[in-house]
Design a protein around this motif. Structure first.
Motif, short mmCIF file in Angstrom:
data_model
loop_
_atom_site.label_atom_id
_atom_site.label_comp_id
_atom_site.label_asym_id
_atom_site.label_seq_id
_atom_site.Cartn_x
_atom_site.Cartn_y
_atom_site.Cartn_z
N ILE A 64 -15.29 81.84 8.18
CA ILE A 64 -15.20 81.51 9.61
C ILE A 64 -14.19 82.37 10.38
CG2 ILE A 64 -15.99 79.15 9.30
CD1 ILE A 64 -12.98 78.31 9.54
N HIS A 65 -13.58 83.35 9.74
CA HIS A 65 -12.66 84.21 10.50
C HIS A 65 -13.40 84.82 11.69
CE1 HIS A 65 -9.74 84.79 6.85
NE2 HIS A 65 -9.62 83.62 7.44
N LEU A 66 -12.64 85.05 12.77
CA LEU A 66 -13.26 85.37 14.05
C LEU A 66 -14.03 86.69 14.04
CD1 LEU A 66 -10.35 84.18 16.37
CD2 LEU A 66 -12.53 83.01 15.92
N ASP A 67 -13.62 87.63 13.20
CA ASP A 67 -14.35 88.91 13.15
C ASP A 67 -15.70 88.76 12.43
OD1 ASP A 67 -12.69 88.46 10.93
OD2 ASP A 67 -12.61 90.58 10.40
N HIS A 68 -15.90 87.64 11.74
CA HIS A 68 -17.15 87.40 11.01
C HIS A 68 -18.03 86.36 11.69
CE1 HIS A 68 -15.84 89.56 7.29
NE2 HIS A 68 -14.69 89.40 7.91
N ALA A 69 -17.40 85.35 12.28
CA ALA A 69 -18.17 84.20 12.76
C ALA A 69 -17.74 83.71 14.14
CB ALA A 69 -18.05 83.04 11.76
#
Ligand SMILES: [Zn+2]
Length: 304
Positions: A64-69
Protein backbone atom coordinates in the motif's frame (compact mmCIF):
# COMPACT_ATOMS: atom_id res chain seq x y z
CA UNK A 1 -0.92 -13.28 -21.87
CA UNK A 2 1.02 -10.07 -22.40
CA UNK A 3 2.61 -7.76 -19.85
CA UNK A 4 3.19 -4.14 -20.83
CA UNK A 5 5.24 -1.74 -18.75
CA UNK A 6 3.53 1.64 -18.38
CA UNK A 7 5.92 4.47 -17.57
CA UNK A 8 4.29 6.83 -15.05
CA UNK A 9 7.08 9.37 -15.56
CA UNK A 10 7.09 10.08 -11.82
CA UNK A 11 8.49 13.54 -11.01
CA UNK A 12 9.05 14.02 -14.73
CA UNK A 13 11.64 11.29 -14.55
CA UNK A 14 11.25 8.32 -16.90
CA UNK A 15 11.80 4.69 -15.87
CA UNK A 16 11.23 5.23 -12.15
CA UNK A 17 7.71 3.97 -11.34
CA UNK A 18 5.86 1.43 -13.49
CA UNK A 19 2.34 0.15 -13.65
CA UNK A 20 1.93 -3.17 -15.39
CA UNK A 21 -0.86 -3.73 -17.86
CA UNK A 22 -1.49 -7.45 -18.09
CA UNK A 23 -3.70 -8.51 -20.97
CA UNK A 24 -5.61 -11.74 -20.43
CA UNK A 25 -8.17 -13.54 -22.57
CA UNK A 26 -10.90 -11.69 -20.65
CA UNK A 27 -9.38 -8.21 -20.85
CA UNK A 28 -6.86 -6.01 -19.06
CA UNK A 29 -5.66 -6.15 -15.46
CA UNK A 30 -3.66 -3.35 -13.88
CA UNK A 31 -0.91 -4.29 -11.43
CA UNK A 32 0.27 -1.30 -9.35
CA UNK A 33 -1.51 2.02 -9.74
CA UNK A 34 1.28 4.42 -8.91
CA UNK A 35 0.46 7.50 -6.86
CA UNK A 36 -2.41 9.94 -7.38
CA UNK A 37 0.05 12.43 -8.88
CA UNK A 38 0.63 10.24 -11.95
CA UNK A 39 -2.99 9.28 -12.72
CA UNK A 40 -3.21 11.49 -15.81
CA UNK A 41 -0.05 9.90 -17.19
CA UNK A 42 -1.31 6.40 -16.40
CA UNK A 43 -4.57 7.09 -18.21
CA UNK A 44 -2.77 8.35 -21.30
CA UNK A 45 -0.49 5.28 -21.27
CA UNK A 46 -3.58 3.05 -21.18
CA UNK A 47 -4.91 4.87 -24.23
CA UNK A 48 -1.71 4.07 -26.10
CA UNK A 49 -2.73 0.42 -25.72
CA UNK A 50 -6.31 1.16 -26.74
CA UNK A 51 -7.88 1.15 -23.28
CA UNK A 52 -10.03 3.72 -21.48
CA UNK A 53 -10.03 3.90 -17.69
CA UNK A 54 -13.52 2.36 -17.79
CA UNK A 55 -11.98 -0.83 -19.21
CA UNK A 56 -10.03 -1.45 -16.01
CA UNK A 57 -12.13 -3.70 -13.76
CA UNK A 58 -9.34 -5.38 -11.79
CA UNK A 59 -6.38 -3.84 -10.02
CA UNK A 60 -3.71 -5.68 -8.01
CA UNK A 61 -1.24 -3.87 -5.77
CA UNK A 62 1.91 -5.37 -4.24
CA UNK A 63 1.61 -3.22 -1.11
CA UNK A 64 0.00 0.00 0.00
CA UNK A 65 2.93 2.42 -0.16
CA UNK A 66 1.90 5.52 -2.07
CA UNK A 67 4.22 4.97 -5.03
CA UNK A 68 2.55 1.57 -5.61
CA UNK A 69 -1.07 2.02 -4.55
CA UNK A 70 -1.67 5.72 -3.92
CA UNK A 71 -4.20 5.86 -6.77
CA UNK A 72 -5.97 2.59 -5.80
CA UNK A 73 -8.81 4.50 -4.11
CA UNK A 74 -9.45 6.47 -7.31
CA UNK A 75 -9.82 3.21 -9.26
CA UNK A 76 -12.01 1.68 -6.54
CA UNK A 77 -14.31 4.71 -6.45
CA UNK A 78 -14.81 4.19 -10.18
CA UNK A 79 -15.82 0.57 -9.76
CA UNK A 80 -12.58 -1.39 -10.15
CA UNK A 81 -11.98 -4.26 -7.73
CA UNK A 82 -8.72 -3.87 -5.82
CA UNK A 83 -6.77 -6.94 -4.66
CA UNK A 84 -4.41 -6.15 -1.79
CA UNK A 85 -2.59 -7.84 1.10
CA UNK A 86 -5.00 -8.39 3.99
CA UNK A 87 -2.85 -6.29 6.34
CA UNK A 88 -2.88 -3.39 3.89
CA UNK A 89 -6.57 -3.61 2.97
CA UNK A 90 -7.97 -1.53 5.89
CA UNK A 91 -5.55 1.28 4.99
CA UNK A 92 -6.87 1.53 1.45
CA UNK A 93 -10.40 1.77 2.83
CA UNK A 94 -9.36 4.42 5.37
CA UNK A 95 -6.00 5.95 4.38
CA UNK A 96 -5.86 8.31 7.41
CA UNK A 97 -3.07 6.43 9.22
CA UNK A 98 -1.18 5.71 6.00
CA UNK A 99 -1.18 9.40 5.10
CA UNK A 100 -0.18 10.44 8.62
CA UNK A 101 2.74 8.02 8.54
CA UNK A 102 3.84 9.18 5.07
CA UNK A 103 3.40 12.80 6.19
CA UNK A 104 5.95 12.27 8.97
CA UNK A 105 8.49 11.26 6.34
CA UNK A 106 7.65 13.60 3.44
CA UNK A 107 6.27 16.71 5.18
CA UNK A 108 5.33 19.48 2.75
CA UNK A 109 6.39 17.31 -0.19
CA UNK A 110 3.35 15.05 0.26
CA UNK A 111 1.20 16.75 -2.34
CA UNK A 112 3.78 17.35 -5.10
CA UNK A 113 5.06 13.80 -4.72
CA UNK A 114 1.90 11.80 -4.25
CA UNK A 115 -1.09 13.94 -5.24
CA UNK A 116 -4.50 12.90 -3.97
CA UNK A 117 -4.99 9.62 -2.08
CA UNK A 118 -8.70 8.73 -2.03
CA UNK A 119 -10.37 6.16 0.25
CA UNK A 120 -11.55 2.94 -1.43
CA UNK A 121 -15.14 1.78 -0.82
CA UNK A 122 -14.88 -1.38 1.36
CA UNK A 123 -16.87 -3.52 -1.07
CA UNK A 124 -14.35 -2.72 -3.80
CA UNK A 125 -11.43 -4.11 -1.79
CA UNK A 126 -10.57 -7.83 -1.77
CA UNK A 127 -8.17 -8.96 0.98
CA UNK A 128 -5.55 -11.37 -0.26
CA UNK A 129 -3.42 -13.84 1.73
CA UNK A 130 -0.34 -15.92 1.00
CA UNK A 131 -1.00 -18.59 -1.64
CA UNK A 132 -4.34 -17.15 -2.73
CA UNK A 133 -5.16 -17.41 -6.41
CA UNK A 134 -6.65 -14.30 -7.98
CA UNK A 135 -8.60 -15.41 -11.05
CA UNK A 136 -9.53 -12.40 -13.16
CA UNK A 137 -9.77 -11.67 -16.90
CA UNK A 138 -8.97 -15.31 -17.64
CA UNK A 139 -5.66 -15.00 -15.77
CA UNK A 140 -4.50 -16.68 -12.61
CA UNK A 141 -2.21 -14.70 -10.30
CA UNK A 142 -0.79 -16.40 -7.20
CA UNK A 143 -0.04 -14.11 -4.26
CA UNK A 144 3.25 -14.79 -2.46
CA UNK A 145 3.68 -13.25 0.96
CA UNK A 146 7.05 -11.51 0.73
CA UNK A 147 7.73 -9.35 3.80
CA UNK A 148 10.97 -7.44 4.40
CA UNK A 149 10.41 -4.15 2.61
CA UNK A 150 7.01 -4.01 4.34
CA UNK A 151 5.10 -6.55 6.44
CA UNK A 152 2.21 -6.31 4.00
CA UNK A 153 3.81 -7.21 0.67
CA UNK A 154 2.86 -9.64 -2.09
CA UNK A 155 4.65 -10.75 -5.22
CA UNK A 156 2.23 -11.87 -7.94
CA UNK A 157 3.26 -14.96 -9.86
CA UNK A 158 1.60 -15.82 -13.14
CA UNK A 159 2.97 -18.11 -15.80
CA UNK A 160 6.57 -17.22 -16.53
CA UNK A 161 6.42 -13.93 -14.70
CA UNK A 162 6.76 -12.65 -11.14
CA UNK A 163 5.56 -9.09 -10.66
CA UNK A 164 7.73 -8.30 -7.71
CA UNK A 165 6.75 -4.90 -6.28
CA UNK A 166 9.69 -3.91 -4.07
CA UNK A 167 10.53 -7.43 -2.81
CA UNK A 168 13.30 -7.99 -5.37
CA UNK A 169 14.75 -4.49 -4.97
CA UNK A 170 15.20 -1.99 -7.77
CA UNK A 171 16.70 -2.16 -11.23
CA UNK A 172 16.38 0.79 -13.63
CA UNK A 173 16.93 0.01 -17.33
CA UNK A 174 20.64 0.43 -18.06
CA UNK A 175 23.77 -1.35 -16.85
CA UNK A 176 23.31 -4.24 -14.40
CA UNK A 177 22.83 -2.69 -10.98
CA UNK A 178 20.59 -3.31 -8.00
CA UNK A 179 19.36 -0.92 -5.33
CA UNK A 180 17.78 -1.58 -1.94
CA UNK A 181 14.55 0.25 -1.05
CA UNK A 182 14.46 0.09 2.76
CA UNK A 183 12.36 3.00 4.02
CA UNK A 184 11.22 3.16 7.64
CA UNK A 185 9.47 1.80 9.54
CA UNK A 186 9.16 -1.84 8.47
CA UNK A 187 12.50 -2.86 6.94
CA UNK A 188 13.34 -6.32 8.29
CA UNK A 189 16.54 -8.02 7.16
CA UNK A 190 15.70 -11.56 8.32
CA UNK A 191 12.23 -11.59 6.78
CA UNK A 192 13.50 -10.06 3.55
CA UNK A 193 16.25 -12.66 3.14
CA UNK A 194 13.60 -15.38 3.48
CA UNK A 195 11.44 -13.63 0.87
CA UNK A 196 14.40 -13.52 -1.54
CA UNK A 197 14.91 -17.27 -0.99
CA UNK A 198 11.27 -17.81 -1.88
CA UNK A 199 11.61 -15.77 -5.08
CA UNK A 200 14.84 -17.55 -6.02
CA UNK A 201 12.97 -20.87 -6.00
CA UNK A 202 10.55 -19.69 -8.69
CA UNK A 203 10.76 -20.98 -12.21
CA UNK A 204 10.07 -17.85 -14.27
CA UNK A 205 11.44 -16.14 -17.35
CA UNK A 206 11.52 -12.67 -15.87
CA UNK A 207 10.67 -10.60 -12.84
CA UNK A 208 8.96 -7.21 -12.99
CA UNK A 209 9.96 -4.84 -10.19
CA UNK A 210 7.84 -1.70 -9.92
CA UNK A 211 11.09 0.26 -10.14
CA UNK A 212 11.40 -0.55 -13.06
CA UNK A 213 10.40 -2.89 -15.88
CA UNK A 214 11.12 -6.44 -17.00
CA UNK A 215 14.35 -8.01 -15.69
CA UNK A 216 15.47 -11.13 -17.53
CA UNK A 217 18.79 -11.76 -15.77
CA UNK A 218 16.78 -12.12 -12.59
CA UNK A 219 18.92 -14.86 -11.06
CA UNK A 220 21.96 -12.58 -11.12
CA UNK A 221 19.73 -9.75 -9.94
CA UNK A 222 18.40 -11.69 -6.92
CA UNK A 223 21.83 -13.03 -5.98
CA UNK A 224 23.26 -9.49 -6.12
CA UNK A 225 20.28 -8.15 -4.21
CA UNK A 226 20.81 -10.70 -1.43
CA UNK A 227 24.47 -9.59 -1.12
CA UNK A 228 23.34 -5.97 -1.02
CA UNK A 229 20.75 -6.66 1.68
CA UNK A 230 23.42 -8.22 3.87
CA UNK A 231 26.11 -5.74 2.85
CA UNK A 232 24.06 -2.58 3.38
CA UNK A 233 22.73 -3.78 6.73
CA UNK A 234 26.23 -4.61 7.94
CA UNK A 235 27.66 -1.33 6.58
CA UNK A 236 25.17 0.61 8.67
CA UNK A 237 25.39 -1.62 11.77
CA UNK A 238 29.18 -1.18 11.92
CA UNK A 239 28.91 2.62 11.71
CA UNK A 240 26.19 2.74 14.35
CA UNK A 241 28.32 0.68 16.72
CA UNK A 242 31.26 3.01 15.97
CA UNK A 243 29.09 5.91 17.13
CA UNK A 244 28.56 7.77 13.84
CA UNK A 245 25.42 9.91 13.77
CA UNK A 246 22.66 9.62 11.21
CA UNK A 247 23.96 12.31 8.84
CA UNK A 248 27.46 10.85 8.87
CA UNK A 249 26.07 7.43 8.03
CA UNK A 250 23.93 8.88 5.21
CA UNK A 251 27.06 10.51 3.74
CA UNK A 252 29.11 7.31 4.02
CA UNK A 253 26.29 5.27 2.47
CA UNK A 254 25.90 7.75 -0.40
CA UNK A 255 29.63 7.60 -1.09
CA UNK A 256 29.52 3.79 -1.09
CA UNK A 257 26.53 3.63 -3.42
CA UNK A 258 28.05 6.21 -5.79
CA UNK A 259 31.19 4.10 -5.99
CA UNK A 260 29.14 0.96 -6.65
CA UNK A 261 27.25 2.82 -9.38
CA UNK A 262 30.43 4.11 -11.02
CA UNK A 263 31.94 0.65 -10.98
CA UNK A 264 28.80 -0.67 -12.67
CA UNK A 265 29.11 1.99 -15.38
CA UNK A 266 26.03 4.04 -14.43
CA UNK A 267 25.82 7.61 -15.72
CA UNK A 268 24.89 10.47 -13.40
CA UNK A 269 21.51 10.61 -15.10
CA UNK A 270 20.82 6.96 -14.34
CA UNK A 271 22.01 7.32 -10.75
CA UNK A 272 19.48 10.15 -10.40
CA UNK A 273 16.70 7.81 -11.56
CA UNK A 274 17.60 5.38 -8.80
CA UNK A 275 17.54 8.26 -6.33
CA UNK A 276 14.08 9.38 -7.55
CA UNK A 277 12.79 5.80 -7.25
CA UNK A 278 14.23 5.41 -3.77
CA UNK A 279 16.01 8.23 -1.94
CA UNK A 280 19.12 6.60 -0.47
CA UNK A 281 18.83 8.53 2.80
CA UNK A 282 15.49 6.84 3.36
CA UNK A 283 17.02 3.39 3.17
CA UNK A 284 19.61 4.49 5.72
CA UNK A 285 16.83 5.67 8.06
CA UNK A 286 14.97 2.37 7.65
CA UNK A 287 18.04 0.25 8.39
CA UNK A 288 19.11 2.44 11.33
CA UNK A 289 15.66 1.98 12.84
CA UNK A 290 15.91 -1.79 12.38
CA UNK A 291 19.23 -1.96 14.25
CA UNK A 292 18.26 0.44 17.03
CA UNK A 293 15.48 -1.93 17.97
CA UNK A 294 17.76 -4.94 17.99
CA UNK A 295 21.11 -3.84 19.39
CA UNK A 296 20.85 -3.06 23.09
CA UNK A 297 24.24 -1.28 23.11
CA UNK A 298 22.80 1.45 20.85
CA UNK A 299 20.99 4.31 22.51
CA UNK A 300 17.49 4.65 21.11
CA UNK A 301 16.96 8.04 19.52
CA UNK A 302 14.33 9.73 17.44
CA UNK A 303 15.81 8.72 14.11
CA UNK A 304 13.04 7.90 11.64
ZN1 LIG B 1 7.23 0.35 -0.77
Amino acid sequence: MQIHTLDLNFQNTPNTIASYLVIGPGGPVLVETGPGSTLATLRSRLKEYGYQWTDIKYVLVSHIHLDHAGAAGWWAQRGAQIFVHHVGAPHLIDPTKLLASAGRIYGDQMDPLWGETLPAPAERVTSVSDGDTISVAGLSFTAMDTPGHAYHHHVFHLGGAAISGDAAGIHIPGPSFVDLPAPPPEFNLDLWLKSVEKLSALDVEAIYPTHYGRVENWRWHLATFKQLLNGASEFIRIRLVEGLDRDQIVQAYLDWQRTRAEEAGLSGLLFKRYEVSNPLSMSVDGIIRYWRRRLPELKPDDTA
